[in-house]
Scaffold this active site. Sequence first.
Site, mmCIF file in Angstrom:
data_model
loop_
_atom_site.group_PDB
_atom_site.id
_atom_site.type_symbol
_atom_site.label_atom_id
_atom_site.label_comp_id
_atom_site.label_asym_id
_atom_site.label_seq_id
_atom_site.Cartn_x
_atom_site.Cartn_y
_atom_site.Cartn_z
ATOM 1 N N ARG A 81 0.887 -1.186 0.000
ATOM 2 C CA ARG A 81 0.000 0.000 0.000
ATOM 3 C C ARG A 81 0.912 1.220 0.000
ATOM 4 N NH1 ARG A 81 -5.258 1.500 3.566
ATOM 5 N NH2 ARG A 81 -6.083 0.117 1.964
ATOM 6 N N HIS A 113 -7.491 0.718 -6.306
ATOM 7 C CA HIS A 113 -7.716 -0.106 -5.107
ATOM 8 C C HIS A 113 -8.388 -1.406 -5.572
ATOM 9 C CE1 HIS A 113 -7.907 -1.155 -1.054
ATOM 10 N NE2 HIS A 113 -8.721 -0.254 -0.555
ATOM 11 N N GLN A 125 -10.183 -3.897 -3.035
ATOM 12 C CA GLN A 125 -11.462 -3.391 -2.524
ATOM 13 C C GLN A 125 -12.561 -3.606 -3.555
ATOM 14 O OE1 GLN A 125 -12.259 -1.779 0.605
ATOM 15 N NE2 GLN A 125 -14.244 -2.361 -0.232
ATOM 16 N N ASP A 139 -17.134 7.317 -1.702
ATOM 17 C CA ASP A 139 -15.871 7.193 -0.966
ATOM 18 C C ASP A 139 -15.574 8.573 -0.383
ATOM 19 O OD1 ASP A 139 -13.394 6.298 -0.014
ATOM 20 O OD2 ASP A 139 -12.381 6.520 -1.940
ATOM 21 N N CYS A 166 -16.327 1.800 0.809
ATOM 22 C CA CYS A 166 -15.147 0.983 1.141
ATOM 23 C C CYS A 166 -14.708 1.142 2.585
ATOM 24 C CB CYS A 166 -14.006 1.304 0.180
ATOM 25 S SG CYS A 166 -13.416 3.002 0.304
ATOM 26 N N ARG A 186 -13.630 -8.422 1.830
ATOM 27 C CA ARG A 186 -12.207 -8.172 1.578
ATOM 28 C C ARG A 186 -11.409 -9.438 1.896
ATOM 29 N NH1 ARG A 186 -10.020 -3.053 1.716
ATOM 30 N NH2 ARG A 186 -8.137 -4.150 1.068
HETATM 31 N N1 NVA Z 1 -9.906 6.799 -1.376
HETATM 32 C C1 NVA Z 1 -9.548 6.375 -0.055
HETATM 33 C C2 NVA Z 1 -9.800 4.914 0.125
HETATM 34 C C3 NVA Z 1 -9.494 4.392 1.505
HETATM 35 C C4 NVA Z 1 -9.694 2.918 1.629
HETATM 36 C C5 NVA Z 1 -8.085 6.710 0.197
HETATM 37 O O1 NVA Z 1 -7.259 6.525 -0.713
HETATM 38 O O2 NVA Z 1 -7.763 7.168 1.291
HETATM 39 N N1 CP Z 2 -11.152 0.037 2.680
HETATM 40 C C1 CP Z 2 -9.883 -0.063 3.067
HETATM 41 O O1 CP Z 2 -8.951 -0.304 2.272
HETATM 42 O O2 CP Z 2 -9.702 0.078 4.404
HETATM 43 P P1 CP Z 2 -8.338 0.298 5.177
HETATM 44 O O3 CP Z 2 -7.793 1.634 4.762
HETATM 45 O O4 CP Z 2 -8.714 0.262 6.625
HETATM 46 O O5 CP Z 2 -7.370 -0.790 4.815
#
Ligand code: NVA
Ligand code: CP
Length: 303
Positions: free
Chosen positions: A103, A130, A133, A222, A262, A290
């Site tokens: 990540r 993502h 997800q 989101d 998500c 997930r």
């Molecule tokens: N768009 C959000 C998704 C979090 C799971 C982010 O990138 O923070």
């Molecule tokens: N939805 C998601 O990816 O959650 P986290 O940021 O908690 O991993």
Amino acid sequence: MKKDLLKLLDLTGEEIKEILDTADQMKYSQKHGIPHDALRGKTLAMIFEKNSTRTRVSFEVGMYQLGGHALFLSGKESQIGRGEPIEDTARVLSRYCDGIMIRTYSQEEVESLARCATIPVINGLTDFAHPCQVLADLMTIREKMTRLEGLKMAFVGDGNNMANSLIVGGLKCGMDVSVACPEGYDPDPQVLDFAASVEGPRFQLCRSPQEAVADADVVVTDVWASMGQEEERAERAKAFAGYCIDDKLLSYAKPGCMVQHCLPAHRGEEITAQVFEAHADEIFEEAENRLHAQKAVMYLLMK
Ligand code: NVA
Ligand code: CP
């Protein structure tokens, strides 16, 4: 399957379906106590350069349930944080581990990691995509609606990593996809090019949330400020005024439509507390999925 899961653009609709079918089997086995420890003795390295709850826990638990082991590497505390090239990290981890989940911010970093690693690399979120997800989202929608093909999915909000992956995943699975974003917050041009290449009028990008949501079977949103955009929060709150999923907006969708998020969610921003709680079962099923979807990905890539 390909070697890696970097973005849904790399997968065919058939490959996505194979993951979803395997995910359903994983869920069935887990719920019925059927052993499925196909990754016994294998190790997944998990690199996190951004925060996480769901991704970290579901990958770690998933690996354990498959008979393997997962180890957490914080971007800051590992040598990555001191500037060791990702290409060298790839070559080192390939000698100890059987897979890498990462990540981070840049998609290019994930692509470089995968190019230099001899083991599978899984994208656990970048600014661009993502995929894990969205596999869970598609699994959840298919579970409840029994199919994906021909359903209309509407995304309202920021044209971010989630929007990018939902557009690609939805279209590849035969859904109609409609997106409403304020000007200046459109999905990535690479994704819009892909959407334009899909046959038939199956994709729509508009400014009006009501237009996007009209007759939708599934409505998705989101956060307005993603990880790394915290300082833009006030500016974004202004730009996204009118893009909140509330009961009035949902009245334009099909009666009984699903809502997906998500998580984490900001009640009162992209979704009202009332809509969130009314659809909490679907949203937390999505979070649970997930685990099953990622177990399917790890099984298919690492077995
Ligand atoms: N768009 C959000 C998704 C979090 C799971 C982010 O990138 O923070
Ligand atoms: N939805 C998601 O990816 O959650 P986290 O940021 O908690 O991993």
